[in-house]
Design a protein around this motif. Structure first.
Motif, short mmCIF file in Angstrom:
data_model
loop_
_atom_site.label_atom_id
_atom_site.label_comp_id
_atom_site.label_asym_id
_atom_site.label_seq_id
_atom_site.Cartn_x
_atom_site.Cartn_y
_atom_site.Cartn_z
N MET A 34 0.81 -1.21 0.00
CA MET A 34 0.00 0.00 0.00
C MET A 34 0.85 1.27 0.00
SD MET A 34 -2.60 -1.59 2.83
CE MET A 34 -3.43 -0.06 3.21
N ASP A 35 2.18 1.11 0.10
CA ASP A 35 3.12 2.23 0.08
C ASP A 35 2.79 3.24 1.19
OD1 ASP A 35 5.39 3.48 -0.89
OD2 ASP A 35 4.26 4.80 -2.21
N THR A 36 2.42 2.73 2.35
CA THR A 36 2.09 3.58 3.49
C THR A 36 2.92 3.15 4.68
OG1 THR A 36 -0.18 3.85 2.70
CG2 THR A 36 0.25 4.40 5.00
N GLU A 81 -8.08 3.55 10.25
CA GLU A 81 -7.89 3.59 8.81
C GLU A 81 -8.87 4.53 8.13
OE1 GLU A 81 -8.13 2.59 4.62
OE2 GLU A 81 -9.75 2.37 6.10
N ALA A 82 -10.13 4.50 8.58
CA ALA A 82 -11.14 5.34 7.96
C ALA A 82 -10.94 6.82 8.30
CB ALA A 82 -12.53 4.88 8.41
N VAL A 83 -10.52 7.10 9.52
CA VAL A 83 -10.41 8.50 9.96
C VAL A 83 -9.10 9.14 9.53
CG1 VAL A 83 -10.27 9.98 12.01
CG2 VAL A 83 -11.96 8.13 11.92
N LEU A 84 -8.00 8.38 9.57
CA LEU A 84 -6.69 9.00 9.36
C LEU A 84 -5.91 8.38 8.21
CD1 LEU A 84 -4.40 10.91 10.29
CD2 LEU A 84 -3.65 9.08 11.85
N VAL A 85 -5.67 7.07 8.27
CA VAL A 85 -4.72 6.44 7.36
C VAL A 85 -5.18 6.54 5.91
CG1 VAL A 85 -3.54 4.28 6.79
CG2 VAL A 85 -3.95 4.87 9.18
N ARG A 86 -6.48 6.46 5.65
CA ARG A 86 -6.98 6.55 4.27
C ARG A 86 -6.58 7.86 3.62
NH1 ARG A 86 -13.08 4.84 3.59
NH2 ARG A 86 -12.13 3.00 4.57
N LYS A 87 -6.48 8.90 4.41
CA LYS A 87 -6.07 10.21 3.87
C LYS A 87 -4.57 10.26 3.61
CE LYS A 87 -9.80 12.67 6.27
NZ LYS A 87 -10.43 11.45 6.79
N LEU A 88 -3.82 9.30 4.16
CA LEU A 88 -2.37 9.31 4.01
C LEU A 88 -1.89 8.48 2.83
CD1 LEU A 88 -1.36 8.81 7.76
CD2 LEU A 88 -1.43 10.95 6.50
N TYR A 89 -2.78 7.71 2.18
CA TYR A 89 -2.35 6.87 1.07
C TYR A 89 -1.71 7.67 -0.05
CZ TYR A 89 -5.04 3.02 3.13
OH TYR A 89 -5.53 2.04 3.97
N VAL A 90 -2.20 8.89 -0.25
CA VAL A 90 -1.69 9.71 -1.36
C VAL A 90 -0.70 10.76 -0.88
CG1 VAL A 90 -3.75 9.35 -2.76
CG2 VAL A 90 -3.70 11.24 -1.13
N ARG A 91 -0.34 10.72 0.39
CA ARG A 91 0.63 11.68 0.93
C ARG A 91 2.03 11.09 0.91
NH1 ARG A 91 -2.09 15.51 4.12
NH2 ARG A 91 -0.06 16.55 4.28
N ASP A 92 3.02 11.94 1.13
CA ASP A 92 4.40 11.48 1.14
C ASP A 92 4.71 10.75 2.45
OD1 ASP A 92 5.90 13.61 3.07
OD2 ASP A 92 4.31 14.58 1.91
N HIS A 93 5.85 10.06 2.47
CA HIS A 93 6.20 9.24 3.63
C HIS A 93 6.44 10.07 4.88
CE1 HIS A 93 7.61 5.71 0.89
NE2 HIS A 93 6.31 5.68 1.12
N LEU A 94 6.93 11.28 4.74
CA LEU A 94 7.14 12.12 5.92
C LEU A 94 5.82 12.42 6.61
CD1 LEU A 94 8.98 13.78 7.75
CD2 LEU A 94 8.74 15.70 6.13
N SER A 95 4.79 12.73 5.84
CA SER A 95 3.47 12.98 6.43
C SER A 95 2.94 11.73 7.11
CB SER A 95 2.49 13.44 5.34
OG SER A 95 2.92 14.63 4.73
#
Length: 306
Positions: A34-36, A81-95
């Protein structure tokens, strides 16, 4: 050090390695596929340990404790996952690192509030409190045999899920080309949510199984997360096979370093100096293994991506 002692330590190393695999497999799924980068994965391990230990203490049922620990941890992971991690899938690794590290801090404070700062220990199941004679010469704890069996069973089930099911095909498709998979009708967000839940379930299972033989305490997720990261680096990011092989290697090397190195050092050094040097050298053994592997295989033993 006779053959019986060496064989016993080898079994202990395999057991530790399989528990590392349960944690590293979920981590490599989320990170490699998932590259997260999810640093909060260790908190799932801690949650499974605390919840199962509490249920086991209150009810006396080990099976119920493990089941409740996994179910509650998966539910918490689904919300995360629904509240936070799902929004991070398209963000960079630092975020991703900053956001999930914040979750770690919150999880530690919540655990300290609910269970207090002192470690707790779950009782060993009465049916598994004895020993089994292996090969007629080695009495080995029944509970540790359960850990070996559970780890091997989880490894086989996870391999079949990823490589021989439709869900595994969807996961690989979404990881390879998210946009194309969505155009082909795959609900990638839902598939990734299932993968995240599977990773949380594996981490919770590891925490629940280790609760009767190690102290459950605040911060245990961070301490186990470092060996898990070493495992996925050695095995190859995103590779389930690599995570299994690397987990067994790390488990054997770490156990051998802690059990065999001190007595060997006492043969050539003074007891006081050996007592000081032995634990220090043993604690870095897995990092030496990682460095040695990366010299010859910079992408890990079984990289999932060329």
């Amino acid at each position: 050090m006779d053959a019986v002692f060496l064989f016993e330590q080898a079994l202990n190393g395999l057991g530790y390695g399989l528990m590392l695999f349960l944690l590293a497999a979920g981590l490599t799924l989320v990170f490699g596929i998932m590259d997260t980068l999810n640093l909060a994965h260790g908190s799932m391990f801690m949650a499974g340990g605390y919840i199962s230990a509490s249920v086991h203490t209150q009810t006396g049922s080990f099976t119920l404790a493990v089941a409740v620990g996994i179910v509650v941890t998966v539910a918490l992971a689904a919300v995360l996952e629904a509240v936070l991690v799902r929004k991070l899938y398209v963000r960079d690794h630092l975020s991703q690192v900053l956001a999930t590290f914040g979750v770690v801090l919150v999880a530690d404070d919540v655990a300290k509030y609910l269970w207090g700062p002192s470690p707790i220990m779950a009782p060993t199941p009465s049916a598994l409190s004895g020993a089994v004679q292996l090969f007629g010469f080695l009495p080995y704890p029944s509970y540790r045999l359960l850990i070996l069996a559970a780890g091997l069973g989880a490894a086989l089930a996870l391999y079949a899920l990823v490589n021989h099911t439709r869900l595994g095909m969807w996961v690989r498709a979404g990881a390879s080309n998210r946009a194309m998979a969505q155009w082909m009708g795959i609900r990638v967000n839902r598939v990734f949510a299932v993968v995240f839940a599977v990773g949380a379930a594996l981490a919770a299972l590891a925490g629940a199984l280790l609760a009767p033989i190690s102290a459950v305490q605040v911060g245990m997720g961070e301490s186990i997360l470092i060996p898990a990261l070493v495992v996925i680096v050695i095995g190859g990011i995103g590779s389930i096979r690599g995570a299994l092989v690397a987990s067994l290697l790390v488990g054997l090397v770490d156990t051998a370093g802690r059990s065999l190195l001190p007595p060997l050092l006492r043969e050539v050094l003074s007891p006081s100096l050996a007592a000081d040097i032995g634990p220090a050298v043993a604690s870095i053994s897995m990092y030496v293994l990682m460095a040695g592997v990366l010299v010859f295989k910079p992408s890990g033993l079984f990289p999932a991506r060329a």
